[in-house]
Write a protein that holds these residues in place. Structure first.
Motif, short mmCIF file in Angstrom:
data_model
loop_
_atom_site.label_atom_id
_atom_site.label_comp_id
_atom_site.label_asym_id
_atom_site.label_seq_id
_atom_site.Cartn_x
_atom_site.Cartn_y
_atom_site.Cartn_z
N TYR A 40 0.84 -1.19 0.00
CA TYR A 40 0.00 0.00 0.00
C TYR A 40 0.88 1.24 0.00
O TYR A 40 2.10 1.15 0.22
CB TYR A 40 -0.91 0.02 1.23
N SER A 41 0.26 2.39 -0.20
CA SER A 41 0.94 3.67 -0.03
C SER A 41 -0.11 4.72 0.34
O SER A 41 -1.26 4.62 -0.06
CB SER A 41 1.70 4.08 -1.28
N PHE A 42 0.32 5.68 1.13
CA PHE A 42 -0.56 6.80 1.45
C PHE A 42 0.29 8.01 1.81
O PHE A 42 1.47 7.89 2.14
CB PHE A 42 -1.54 6.47 2.58
N ALA A 43 -0.33 9.18 1.72
CA ALA A 43 0.32 10.43 2.11
C ALA A 43 -0.76 11.42 2.49
O ALA A 43 -1.85 11.40 1.93
CB ALA A 43 1.15 10.98 0.95
N TYR A 44 -0.45 12.27 3.46
CA TYR A 44 -1.38 13.33 3.82
C TYR A 44 -0.61 14.54 4.35
O TYR A 44 0.55 14.43 4.74
CB TYR A 44 -2.43 12.88 4.82
N GLU A 45 -1.30 15.67 4.32
CA GLU A 45 -0.75 16.91 4.85
C GLU A 45 -1.89 17.65 5.53
O GLU A 45 -3.01 17.68 5.02
CB GLU A 45 -0.18 17.75 3.71
N THR A 46 -1.62 18.23 6.69
CA THR A 46 -2.64 18.97 7.42
C THR A 46 -2.27 20.45 7.49
O THR A 46 -1.12 20.83 7.28
CB THR A 46 -2.85 18.41 8.84
N SER A 47 -3.25 21.24 7.83
CA SER A 47 -3.08 22.70 7.84
C SER A 47 -2.14 23.19 8.94
O SER A 47 -1.67 24.33 8.89
CB SER A 47 -4.43 23.39 7.98
N ASP A 48 -1.81 22.35 9.92
CA ASP A 48 -0.90 22.78 10.98
C ASP A 48 0.56 22.44 10.69
O ASP A 48 1.43 22.57 11.54
CB ASP A 48 -1.32 22.19 12.33
N GLY A 49 0.85 22.00 9.45
CA GLY A 49 2.22 21.71 9.06
C GLY A 49 2.65 20.27 9.22
O GLY A 49 3.80 19.93 8.96
N THR A 50 1.75 19.40 9.62
CA THR A 50 2.06 17.99 9.76
C THR A 50 1.90 17.31 8.41
O THR A 50 0.96 17.59 7.68
CB THR A 50 1.11 17.32 10.77
N SER A 51 2.84 16.43 8.07
CA SER A 51 2.70 15.64 6.85
C SER A 51 3.27 14.25 7.10
O SER A 51 4.14 14.07 7.94
CB SER A 51 3.42 16.30 5.67
N ARG A 52 2.72 13.28 6.40
CA ARG A 52 3.17 11.90 6.54
C ARG A 52 3.02 11.20 5.21
O ARG A 52 2.06 11.43 4.48
CB ARG A 52 2.36 11.18 7.60
N GLN A 53 3.97 10.33 4.93
CA GLN A 53 3.87 9.47 3.75
C GLN A 53 4.44 8.12 4.12
O GLN A 53 5.34 8.03 4.95
CB GLN A 53 4.58 10.10 2.55
N GLU A 54 3.85 7.07 3.52
CA GLU A 54 4.29 5.71 3.84
C GLU A 54 4.00 4.80 2.66
O GLU A 54 2.97 4.94 2.00
CB GLU A 54 3.56 5.22 5.09
N GLN A 55 4.93 3.88 2.40
CA GLN A 55 4.75 2.85 1.38
C GLN A 55 5.13 1.51 1.99
O GLN A 55 6.04 1.44 2.81
CB GLN A 55 5.65 3.06 0.15
N ALA A 56 4.43 0.48 1.56
CA ALA A 56 4.75 -0.87 2.03
C ALA A 56 4.71 -1.82 0.85
O ALA A 56 3.91 -1.65 -0.07
CB ALA A 56 3.76 -1.31 3.09
N GLN A 57 5.59 -2.80 0.89
CA GLN A 57 5.63 -3.80 -0.16
C GLN A 57 6.03 -5.14 0.46
O GLN A 57 6.90 -5.20 1.32
CB GLN A 57 6.63 -3.41 -1.24
N LEU A 58 5.37 -6.18 0.01
CA LEU A 58 5.66 -7.53 0.48
C LEU A 58 6.84 -8.07 -0.32
O LEU A 58 6.86 -7.97 -1.54
CB LEU A 58 4.42 -8.42 0.27
#
Length: 105
Positions: A40-58
């Motif tokens: 899977y993969s996902f990413a997000y960013e919020t208005s308070d300056g927080t951001s995260r991204q992640e990828q996974a592979q078997l």
């Protein structure tokens, strides 16, 4: 008269208290791709300056060494106003974090 002075003092203290923007933060970007059992993969960013991204592979599918490899990072603005970033890998060797303090421009 004393009541008005006390009320004004309490109001001044309440108004001077720092505002925690994280309680009012909202998502400004969100991406997600669930590719099934292989990862899977996902990413997000919020208005308070927080951001995260992640990828996974078997990896090593079907073998006794099959493992999910997760790579990602998260960044946030600390109470001191500085940006912090945590990069990580999680795999058959465990969780491996690596942090950084980045001066804000």
């Amino acid at each position: 008269m004393k009541f008005i002075i006390v009320f004004a003092a309490i109001a001044a203290v309440a108004l001077a208290a720092p505002v925690d923007d994280s309680k009012n933060a909202h998502i400004i970007r969100y991406d997600s791709d669930n590719i099934g059992t292989d990862g899977y993969s996902f990413a997000y960013e919020t208005s308070d300056g927080t951001s995260r991204q992640e990828q996974a592979q078997l990896k090593n599918i079907g073998s006794e060494n099959e493992a999910l490899v997760v790579r990602g990072s998260i960044s946030w603005i600390g109470a001191d106003g500085q940006q912090y970033t945590l990069n990580y890998i999680a795999d058959e060797n465990g969780f491996q974090p690596e942090g950084a303090h980045l001066p804000r421009a």
